[in-house]
Design a protein around this motif. Sequence first.
Motif, PDB file in Angstrom:
ATOM      1  N   GLU A 231       0.858  -1.183   0.000  1.00  0.00           N
ATOM      2  CA  GLU A 231       0.000   0.000   0.000  1.00  0.00           C
ATOM      3  C   GLU A 231       0.890   1.227   0.000  1.00  0.00           C
ATOM      4  OE1 GLU A 231      -3.829  -1.849   2.453  1.00  0.00           O
ATOM      5  OE2 GLU A 231      -2.279  -0.732   3.544  1.00  0.00           O
ATOM      6  N   ALA A 232       0.532   2.229  -0.790  1.00  0.00           N
ATOM      7  CA  ALA A 232       1.333   3.443  -0.912  1.00  0.00           C
ATOM      8  C   ALA A 232       0.659   4.605  -0.202  1.00  0.00           C
ATOM      9  CB  ALA A 232       1.558   3.779  -2.379  1.00  0.00           C
ATOM     10  N   PHE A 233       1.475   5.458   0.394  1.00  0.00           N
ATOM     11  CA  PHE A 233       0.977   6.622   1.126  1.00  0.00           C
ATOM     12  C   PHE A 233       1.857   7.829   0.857  1.00  0.00           C
ATOM     13  CE2 PHE A 233      -0.016   2.809   3.540  1.00  0.00           C
ATOM     14  CZ  PHE A 233      -1.385   2.932   3.727  1.00  0.00           C
ATOM     15  N   THR A 234       1.238   8.994   0.940  1.00  0.00           N
ATOM     16  CA  THR A 234       1.965  10.256   0.876  1.00  0.00           C
ATOM     17  C   THR A 234       1.829  10.945   2.223  1.00  0.00           C
ATOM     18  OG1 THR A 234       1.536  10.492  -1.485  1.00  0.00           O
ATOM     19  CG2 THR A 234       2.166  12.481  -0.278  1.00  0.00           C
ATOM     20  N   GLN A 235       2.960  11.250   2.848  1.00  0.00           N
ATOM     21  CA  GLN A 235       2.929  11.864   4.172  1.00  0.00           C
ATOM     22  C   GLN A 235       2.739  13.369   4.073  1.00  0.00           C
ATOM     23  OE1 GLN A 235       6.417  11.118   6.550  1.00  0.00           O
ATOM     24  NE2 GLN A 235       5.646  12.256   8.318  1.00  0.00           N
ATOM     25  N   HIS A 236       1.902  13.900   4.955  1.00  0.00           N
ATOM     26  CA  HIS A 236       1.726  15.347   5.076  1.00  0.00           C
ATOM     27  C   HIS A 236       2.791  15.872   6.029  1.00  0.00           C
ATOM     28  CE1 HIS A 236      -0.768  19.072   5.005  1.00  0.00           C
ATOM     29  NE2 HIS A 236      -0.134  19.280   6.148  1.00  0.00           N
ATOM     30  N   ARG A 237       3.675  16.719   5.526  1.00  0.00           N
ATOM     31  CA  ARG A 237       4.779  17.218   6.351  1.00  0.00           C
ATOM     32  C   ARG A 237       4.723  18.734   6.542  1.00  0.00           C
ATOM     33  NH1 ARG A 237       8.388  13.136   3.598  1.00  0.00           N
ATOM     34  NH2 ARG A 237       8.943  11.590   5.181  1.00  0.00           N
ATOM     35  N   GLY A 238       3.572  19.340   6.282  1.00  0.00           N
ATOM     36  CA  GLY A 238       3.461  20.784   6.486  1.00  0.00           C
ATOM     37  C   GLY A 238       3.593  21.160   7.953  1.00  0.00           C
ATOM     38  N   HIS A 239       3.963  22.399   8.203  1.00  0.00           N
ATOM     39  CA  HIS A 239       4.072  22.911   9.571  1.00  0.00           C
ATOM     40  C   HIS A 239       2.702  22.827  10.248  1.00  0.00           C
ATOM     41  CE1 HIS A 239       5.410  25.577  12.801  1.00  0.00           C
ATOM     42  NE2 HIS A 239       4.233  26.191  12.692  1.00  0.00           N
ATOM     43  N   PRO A 240       2.628  22.320  11.505  1.00  0.00           N
ATOM     44  CA  PRO A 240       3.660  21.816  12.404  1.00  0.00           C
ATOM     45  C   PRO A 240       3.556  20.285  12.588  1.00  0.00           C
ATOM     46  CG  PRO A 240       1.803  22.564  13.687  1.00  0.00           C
ATOM     47  CD  PRO A 240       1.378  22.623  12.237  1.00  0.00           C
ATOM     48  N   TYR A 241       3.294  19.567  11.525  1.00  0.00           N
ATOM     49  CA  TYR A 241       3.128  18.113  11.597  1.00  0.00           C
ATOM     50  C   TYR A 241       4.478  17.423  11.823  1.00  0.00           C
ATOM     51  CZ  TYR A 241      -1.689  18.495  10.001  1.00  0.00           C
ATOM     52  OH  TYR A 241      -3.034  18.785   9.909  1.00  0.00           O
ATOM     53  N   PRO A 242       4.450  16.191  12.383  1.00  0.00           N
ATOM     54  CA  PRO A 242       5.705  15.442  12.536  1.00  0.00           C
ATOM     55  C   PRO A 242       6.417  15.280  11.196  1.00  0.00           C
ATOM     56  CG  PRO A 242       3.912  14.378  13.747  1.00  0.00           C
ATOM     57  CD  PRO A 242       3.284  15.454  12.921  1.00  0.00           C
ATOM     58  N   GLN A 243       7.727  15.384  11.215  1.00  0.00           N
ATOM     59  CA  GLN A 243       8.518  15.316   9.989  1.00  0.00           C
ATOM     60  C   GLN A 243       9.100  13.933   9.729  1.00  0.00           C
ATOM     61  OE1 GLN A 243       8.792  18.265   7.880  1.00  0.00           O
ATOM     62  NE2 GLN A 243       7.042  18.537   9.265  1.00  0.00           N
ATOM     63  N   SER A 244       9.246  13.140  10.757  1.00  0.00           N
ATOM     64  CA  SER A 244       9.788  11.787  10.562  1.00  0.00           C
ATOM     65  C   SER A 244       8.738  10.901   9.899  1.00  0.00           C
ATOM     66  CB  SER A 244      10.198  11.177  11.903  1.00  0.00           C
ATOM     67  OG  SER A 244       9.070  11.076  12.770  1.00  0.00           O
ATOM     68  N   ASP A 245       9.201   9.884   9.184  1.00  0.00           N
ATOM     69  CA  ASP A 245       8.293   8.951   8.498  1.00  0.00           C
ATOM     70  C   ASP A 245       7.992   7.785   9.429  1.00  0.00           C
ATOM     71  OD1 ASP A 245       6.976   7.161   6.861  1.00  0.00           O
ATOM     72  OD2 ASP A 245       8.244   7.547   5.126  1.00  0.00           O
ATOM     73  N   LEU A 246       6.911   7.910  10.189  1.00  0.00           N
ATOM     74  CA  LEU A 246       6.588   6.917  11.215  1.00  0.00           C
ATOM     75  C   LEU A 246       6.326   5.541  10.606  1.00  0.00           C
ATOM     76  CD1 LEU A 246       6.078   6.429  14.252  1.00  0.00           C
ATOM     77  CD2 LEU A 246       3.673   6.967  13.839  1.00  0.00           C
ATOM     78  N   LEU A 247       5.630   5.478   9.468  1.00  0.00           N
ATOM     79  CA  LEU A 247       5.356   4.178   8.857  1.00  0.00           C
ATOM     80  C   LEU A 247       6.640   3.460   8.476  1.00  0.00           C
ATOM     81  CD1 LEU A 247       2.259   4.741   6.537  1.00  0.00           C
ATOM     82  CD2 LEU A 247       2.333   3.743   8.832  1.00  0.00           C
ATOM     83  N   ARG A 248       7.588   4.209   7.920  1.00  0.00           N
ATOM     84  CA  ARG A 248       8.866   3.601   7.554  1.00  0.00           C
ATOM     85  C   ARG A 248       9.599   3.115   8.796  1.00  0.00           C
ATOM     86  NH1 ARG A 248      11.388   4.366   2.703  1.00  0.00           N
ATOM     87  NH2 ARG A 248      10.027   6.153   2.284  1.00  0.00           N
ATOM     88  N   GLU A 249       9.560   3.911   9.843  1.00  0.00           N
ATOM     89  CA  GLU A 249      10.255   3.538  11.087  1.00  0.00           C
ATOM     90  C   GLU A 249       9.619   2.295  11.720  1.00  0.00           C
ATOM     91  OE1 GLU A 249      10.140   6.957  13.557  1.00  0.00           O
ATOM     92  OE2 GLU A 249      11.485   8.151  12.281  1.00  0.00           O
ATOM     93  N   LEU A 250       8.284   2.244  11.736  1.00  0.00           N
ATOM     94  CA  LEU A 250       7.584   1.143  12.398  1.00  0.00           C
ATOM     95  C   LEU A 250       7.643  -0.149  11.602  1.00  0.00           C
ATOM     96  CD1 LEU A 250       4.316   2.882  13.653  1.00  0.00           C
ATOM     97  CD2 LEU A 250       6.158   1.973  15.082  1.00  0.00           C
ATOM     98  N   LEU A 251       7.496  -0.034  10.287  1.00  0.00           N
ATOM     99  CA  LEU A 251       7.302  -1.217   9.466  1.00  0.00           C
ATOM    100  C   LEU A 251       8.489  -1.535   8.578  1.00  0.00           C
ATOM    101  CD1 LEU A 251       3.568  -0.527   8.561  1.00  0.00           C
ATOM    102  CD2 LEU A 251       4.472  -1.949  10.410  1.00  0.00           C
ATOM    103  N   GLY A 252       9.539  -0.717   8.673  1.00  0.00           N
ATOM    104  CA  GLY A 252      10.778  -1.013   7.978  1.00  0.00           C
ATOM    105  C   GLY A 252      10.658  -1.032   6.480  1.00  0.00           C
ATOM    106  N   GLU A 253       9.870  -0.097   5.939  1.00  0.00           N
ATOM    107  CA  GLU A 253       9.613  -0.152   4.501  1.00  0.00           C
ATOM    108  C   GLU A 253      10.681   0.560   3.694  1.00  0.00           C
ATOM    109  OE1 GLU A 253       7.728  -2.356   3.831  1.00  0.00           O
ATOM    110  OE2 GLU A 253       6.772  -2.456   5.782  1.00  0.00           O
ATOM    111  N   LYS A 254      10.681   0.254   2.414  1.00  0.00           N
ATOM    112  CA  LYS A 254      11.663   0.802   1.492  1.00  0.00           C
ATOM    113  C   LYS A 254      11.255   2.198   1.046  1.00  0.00           C
ATOM    114  CE  LYS A 254      12.600  -3.872  -0.152  1.00  0.00           C
ATOM    115  NZ  LYS A 254      12.621  -4.791  -1.278  1.00  0.00           N
TER     116      LYS A 254
END
Length: 254
Positions: A231-254
């Motif tokens: 499944e593909a996702f686009t992260q919203h990184r506008g101010h003041p949202y979290p900037q780290s990619d939580l899905l990548r960190e949690l699920l170890g995705e490419k």
Amino acid sequence: MTSKSSPRRVALAFLAHPDDAEMFCAGTLLRLAELGWEIHIATATPGDCGSATMSRDEIAEIRRAEGAAAAKVLGGTYHCVEERDLNVVFDKPTNRKVIDLFRQIAPSLVFTHPLFDYMLDHEQVHQLARSAAFGYSAPNGSSLPLVAGSMIPWLYYCDPIEGCDPYTREVASHTVCVDITEVIERKSEMLASHASQREWLRAHHGMDEYIETMKRLGAMRGQEIGSSYAEAFTQHRGHPYPQSDLLRELLGEK
């Protein structure tokens, strides 16, 4: 407030209709549930236009039950904001209801529709989700009690159907793909909970490929990362949202 480095493990998929989450992000929800996350699936409407033969009230009752059954597969909870199909709008009353829903759930991770999608209900839900994600944790944002650990959540936009915007342009700007190969059968089980929609799609869309459509999109995204399904996702990184990619960190995705 909760630190962004140690958030509440509560995920909310807020989408337009029953079966949208099962089509676009249920595989990722299943993987999060396996990690011990609390899962909520919410819809703006009960899918009251999803029948060619039943009344609005009749099909809405069926589809609420189907939504609850699908959420039960992953041990989650289903909610409905009770707007109506083809009439979802970003206005003050609806915005208020959605903020209150977020206030009660207090998610640290949110999934919703992309900005541009084939149906305007989806695009309006995108706006409602952004508003609630930004504002629910503000102390004066709602009259409901503020849950400890409330925060501006990680916000991800799901793929549009068939990976294309309303003008059939391919969407290729997603930020992360989540491998869902090991949970694809359970995702299919969740989607199959929405049995009423097979006949509706055959009558209105001229298609009889409910689960196969989901799998085709999953296979297309899986090919991008060398897996069978993703499944593909686009992260919203506008101010003041979290900037780290939580899905990548949690699920170890490419």
